[in-house]
Design an enzyme around this catalytic site. Sequence first.
Site, short mmCIF file in Angstrom:
data_model
loop_
_atom_site.label_atom_id
_atom_site.label_comp_id
_atom_site.label_asym_id
_atom_site.label_seq_id
_atom_site.Cartn_x
_atom_site.Cartn_y
_atom_site.Cartn_z
N CYS A 114 -5.64 4.09 -4.28
CA CYS A 114 -5.79 2.73 -3.77
C CYS A 114 -6.95 1.94 -4.37
CB CYS A 114 -5.95 2.76 -2.25
SG CYS A 114 -4.63 3.59 -1.36
N HIS B 19 -11.17 -2.64 0.38
CA HIS B 19 -11.28 -1.31 -0.23
C HIS B 19 -12.13 -1.27 -1.49
CE1 HIS B 19 -8.84 2.69 0.08
NE2 HIS B 19 -9.88 2.65 0.90
N ASP C 101 0.05 -0.83 -4.95
CA ASP C 101 -1.19 -0.37 -5.58
C ASP C 101 -1.03 0.94 -6.32
OD1 ASP C 101 -0.86 1.14 -3.27
OD2 ASP C 101 -2.95 0.99 -2.63
N ASN C 102 -0.08 1.77 -5.91
CA ASN C 102 0.21 3.04 -6.58
C ASN C 102 1.56 3.53 -6.08
OD1 ASN C 102 -2.43 3.81 -4.51
ND2 ASN C 102 -0.43 4.65 -4.01
N ASP D 17 0.85 -1.19 0.00
CA ASP D 17 0.00 0.00 0.00
C ASP D 17 0.89 1.25 0.00
OD1 ASP D 17 -2.17 1.67 0.21
OD2 ASP D 17 -3.09 0.61 1.88
N ASP D 18 0.90 1.97 -1.11
CA ASP D 18 1.68 3.22 -1.23
C ASP D 18 3.19 2.99 -1.19
OD1 ASP D 18 -0.83 4.34 -1.20
OD2 ASP D 18 -0.45 5.70 0.47
#
Length: 522
Positions: free
Chosen positions: A78, A141, A288-289, A38-39
Amino acid sequence: MAPVAAATGWRLLLVLSAAGLGAAGAPQPPNILLLLMDDMGWGDLGIYGEPSRETPNLDRMAAEGMLFPSFYSANPLCSPSRAALLTGRLPIRNGFYTTNRHARNAYTPQEIVGGIPDQEHVLPELLKEAGYVSKIVGKWHLGHRPQFHPLKHGFDEWFGSPNCHFGPYDNRARPNIPVYRDWEMVGRYYEEFPINLKTGEANLTQVYLQEALDFIKRQQAAQRPFFLYWAIDATHAPVYASRPFLGTSQRGRYGDAVREIDNSVGKILSLLQDLRISENTFVFFTSDNGAALISAPNQGGSNGPFLCGKQTTFEGGMREPAIAWWPGRIPAGRVSHQLGSIMDLFTTSLSLAGLAPPSDRVIDGLDLLPAMLGGQLTDRPIFYYRGDTLMAVTLGQYKAHFWTWTNSWEEFRQGIDFCPGQNVSGVTTHTQEEHTKLPLIFHLGRDPGERFPLSFASTEYLDVLQRVTPVVQQHQKTLVPGQPQLNVCDRAVMNWAPPGCEKLGKCLTPPESTPKKCSWPH
């Protein structure tokens, strides 16, 4: 051989090879393990050049597997990215977007009414056809209302949360985020699952690690093929790590979280080897990004040489770390220059299972197995969306921007900056700038930081424009957007009374329902 037959034959041979079986044996499809951070930024791994070299397990995973230096998210935020991974489709197709022009395209806060549409084929639903048992560990999410529960969309098990670990909240204006085991909540973040914002201490990564290890052991003992989607919250802000990792990194608290992730991945891969199932387990690591530079330096990571970060469609927001690992199948120590997308994990997973992707809809994901097993490269575009707007496209080494924008002048003056220290005149704009008639074009091989657009008058520019234009026109001509899921907000749908709350005495009273258009920031 006809194309469909060829594809079928390829998948059959792959499955038989993976199982070590000839035609006389019953094929056992490989296990599939997708590790989604995540990130986490492209530049956070030693193998990608992070100078402190604090990711020995991930670096070893790359040395034993295949590195993808040009691997992309489907969105710089996300939720849409996760929806794209699990459906193989752009967020504009699967509904994970908003029609508020150029909006940040939705991080699905608790008040979002929408979620993953029933008509979308989610990866674990399809893998059931090949006998897979599926578990999600971590952040879902894709909608937190009952109809969007992951066990209603193909997963057999879930341990994790429907939203990010923001908080703590007072449980009056806004409830704390619940943590689920399967159908029911077992507590809430900052309550039964504490996160100390002052010290950064939280045991969540260790809890999520143990869930993964236990699931793998159970499925191996039962001799069932499994799909494990390990989508933990780290390294999303507020950044945390467990006590043994706090203060161990040269990079501060964010580095502590990265070190714990690295250690966890090492334990997962070691377990696969100890159980002697590593040669029948496909593992893919990505994010995710891009890293959230707005949270740097202590709460955000590194996107290496790339421009900007999360929430933008510059390379820093969309290009991800990516490693494929499958001992004995994927040649060790290789680098693939295939343009890859998080959506490819959907199609590749189906191919591993011997399944064809759905034929009743457009699938944007590419099967990466020819690239991973045979070194074959496929020419394909990468589309960059923000909200419902096509911002840019990459084709080969060239990227064309049709719109540029980071964040508004109002936010910038408040200290909110998605591109700290990276001002590029005419590129990192704080107003929405249109370039649809004369796109800004960069050669990402020579200029990965997107600082020097090609001259409009150059032969190179005109040649690239001639290549890119029909690709974009065809995409837009045939695009059928899905019903937008991220337009409507209502405080009444927040996590006030999730299933199982009554057993814990954790039910809260929701406010009156007042649905309205979400106020997305620009």
